[in-house]
Design a protein around this motif. Sequence first.
Motif, PDB file in Angstrom:
ATOM      1  N   ILE A 271       0.811  -1.224   0.000  1.00 55.88           N
ATOM      2  CA  ILE A 271       0.000   0.000   0.000  1.00 55.88           C
ATOM      3  C   ILE A 271       0.846   1.276   0.000  1.00 55.88           C
ATOM      4  CG2 ILE A 271      -1.492   1.389   1.530  1.00 55.88           C
ATOM      5  CD1 ILE A 271      -3.185  -1.081   1.994  1.00 55.88           C
ATOM      6  N   MET A 272       1.829   1.332   0.895  1.00 57.88           N
ATOM      7  CA  MET A 272       2.587   2.578   1.026  1.00 57.88           C
ATOM      8  C   MET A 272       3.349   2.908  -0.260  1.00 57.88           C
ATOM      9  SD  MET A 272       2.407   4.737   3.294  1.00 57.88           S
ATOM     10  CE  MET A 272       2.244   4.450   5.010  1.00 57.88           C
ATOM     11  N   PHE A 288      -0.768  15.239   5.290  1.00 60.87           N
ATOM     12  CA  PHE A 288       0.012  14.629   6.367  1.00 60.87           C
ATOM     13  C   PHE A 288      -0.842  13.738   7.273  1.00 60.87           C
ATOM     14  CE2 PHE A 288       3.903  17.672   6.673  1.00 60.87           C
ATOM     15  CZ  PHE A 288       4.187  17.402   5.341  1.00 60.87           C
ATOM     16  N   ASN A 289      -2.088  14.151   7.553  1.00 60.20           N
ATOM     17  CA  ASN A 289      -2.899  13.368   8.491  1.00 60.20           C
ATOM     18  C   ASN A 289      -3.883  12.449   7.786  1.00 60.20           C
ATOM     19  OD1 ASN A 289      -4.350  15.497   7.547  1.00 60.20           O
ATOM     20  ND2 ASN A 289      -5.494  15.841   9.424  1.00 60.20           N
ATOM     21  N   LYS A 290      -3.617  12.088   6.527  1.00 62.71           N
ATOM     22  CA  LYS A 290      -4.500  11.180   5.792  1.00 62.71           C
ATOM     23  C   LYS A 290      -4.467   9.796   6.433  1.00 62.71           C
ATOM     24  CE  LYS A 290      -6.396   9.881   1.569  1.00 62.71           C
ATOM     25  NZ  LYS A 290      -7.247   8.847   2.099  1.00 62.71           N
ATOM     26  N   ALA A 291      -5.656   9.182   6.568  1.00 62.21           N
ATOM     27  CA  ALA A 291      -5.740   7.852   7.164  1.00 62.21           C
ATOM     28  C   ALA A 291      -4.851   6.873   6.411  1.00 62.21           C
ATOM     29  CB  ALA A 291      -7.188   7.369   7.122  1.00 62.21           C
ATOM     30  N   ALA A 297       0.442   9.261   9.923  1.00 58.00           N
ATOM     31  CA  ALA A 297      -0.506   8.197  10.310  1.00 58.00           C
ATOM     32  C   ALA A 297       0.065   7.297  11.399  1.00 58.00           C
ATOM     33  CB  ALA A 297      -0.907   7.378   9.084  1.00 58.00           C
ATOM     34  N   PHE A 298       1.398   7.187  11.463  1.00 60.24           N
ATOM     35  CA  PHE A 298       2.014   6.341  12.494  1.00 60.24           C
ATOM     36  C   PHE A 298       3.014   7.144  13.328  1.00 60.24           C
ATOM     37  CE2 PHE A 298       0.569   3.506   9.162  1.00 60.24           C
ATOM     38  CZ  PHE A 298      -0.107   2.534   9.879  1.00 60.24           C
ATOM     39  N   ARG A 320      -0.217  -2.105  12.432  1.00 55.40           N
ATOM     40  CA  ARG A 320       1.232  -1.914  12.523  1.00 55.40           C
ATOM     41  C   ARG A 320       1.726  -1.241  11.249  1.00 55.40           C
ATOM     42  NH1 ARG A 320       3.398  -7.738  13.115  1.00 55.40           N
ATOM     43  NH2 ARG A 320       2.142  -7.791  11.242  1.00 55.40           N
ATOM     44  N   PRO A 321       2.701  -0.336  11.373  1.00 55.29           N
ATOM     45  CA  PRO A 321       3.210   0.327  10.162  1.00 55.29           C
ATOM     46  C   PRO A 321       3.642  -0.693   9.115  1.00 55.29           C
ATOM     47  CG  PRO A 321       4.335   1.147  12.149  1.00 55.29           C
ATOM     48  CD  PRO A 321       3.368   0.097  12.600  1.00 55.29           C
TER      49      PRO A 321
END
Length: 521
Positions: A271-272, A288-291, A297-298, A320-321
């Motif tokens: 995903i990342m 920056f604060n996108k789910a 996010a972490f 978990r990241p």
Amino acid sequence: MTQAAPKQDHVLIFDTTLRDGEQSPGATMSHTEKLEIASLLDEMGVDIIEAGFPIASEGDFQAVSEIAKNSRNSVICGLARANLTDIDRCWEAVKHAARPRIHTFIGTSPLHRDITALDQDAMIARIHDTVSHARNLCDDVQWSPMDATRTEHDYLCRVVETAIKAGATTINIPDTVGYTYPRESAELIAMLLERVPGADQIIFATHCHNDLGMATANSLAAVEAGARQIECTINGLGERAGNTALEEVVMALRVRNDILPYRTGIDTTKIMGISRMVAAVSGFPVQFNKAVVGKNAFAHESGIHQDGMLKNKETFEIMRPEDVGLAATNLVMGKHSGRAALRAKLSELGYELGDNQLKDVFVRFKALADRKKEVYDDDLIALMAEASLADEDAYLQIKRLRVICGTEGPQEAELTLSIGGTEKFVDATGDGPVDATFNAVRMLFPHDARLELYQVHAVTEGTDAQATVSVRLTLDGIVFSGQSSDTDTVVASAKAYVNALNRMVLHSHRGNLSALMSSAS
Ligand code: KIV
Ligand code: ZN
């Protein structure tokens, strides 16, 4: 059987980043970028890739055809309006896929019926004829009543029944304007399943836009009511406020499996990587604060949170990241780091590189490490985005830039630009180094595009931090975005500007290059 059919406890993931996502103003992607993204989507386990709208342009047609030829596991789908020409063109593009799909649609709400000047019965006849035609070409046909959530329920049941009888195998229920509410979204699917003859023989899909920020909730509510296909895009890219974000629904289904006992076939560790790739090529940075995929996010800032995290990560993290492909550590790299360390680090960050790609990225990494003592994860992410944007065949390429600035103006930029393979030089002045540089670009490549946005972000902290610059241009109402990163803010600015211009050139090559040049040229 070529159609995508979910297992009992599965929900199909239909990704439309390359179609609905690319419709975001300014998110135009190049042919190569589309192919690369399609290959990542296929690899991560997306069930259906909507690769484009083949009738829209020759470029779209070529991209869908090529993606269809290269597809491995995913169904490859193309979009077509409710007419035979669109549908034939769509089939010509998707037919190369091992598993092709035609997706045809028409607006069924009163507002859309008015626009098409079709009354209810005439529209029913059109749906019957077009879906039958598509089904004669392809076994896998998806049909959508656009603006379904604002269509009268009785009429919606009639049109859906018509499409099923004509051979549609998937019925998609779009909330085209992001108007619905989770309970309503669920009730609509339940109503169709209950009232429409044959509804139990097909798959219902949900396609939600995010105008009120409820797209993900509406999609999940539809699944609770019986939908078994979610339409979404990476980073929620899409028209206006965007679409349901793939990463959000996939992780919600995984984390809240107690409530929604359905799985997807997505390898979440990819995903990342794909989120970053789409951000880079679309020119739409992730907030920056996108789910799930946002930079924060972490991240844990407050003392209480950090303390809790050190004792037990579950205190403040519900996933978990590493589940989404993010490295657990922020190991700093430097100029002494070798190729193997870089490969391992990039793999932790979600980038799997072949030997040739690694060679190229390693050269860029060394150049960056020479300028910057410590190279952080975010620097590498910016570097990867930069590498994916670098196109040796680009029409405009910066060969050399030297800027003189300081308290005594005017500031000056000496620029050598390669334009279609010919190098040209100019010395320009301006009100500040960026203005001088942009003036130089305009003198060498005159154009009528207007600069709508110029934005600078520091990638990490410190005075040697890289700057990421975003530029947005408009020409005749069309938006072109560019992005670039460099430790030198002026160089990043010049590259971002040229990147946006290259997208404009790419677009005009579909039409006429001279049309974008200003009359002054
Ligand atoms: O939002 C929408 O209605 C669409 C259709 C073409 C499915 O994107
Ligand atoms: Zn849409």
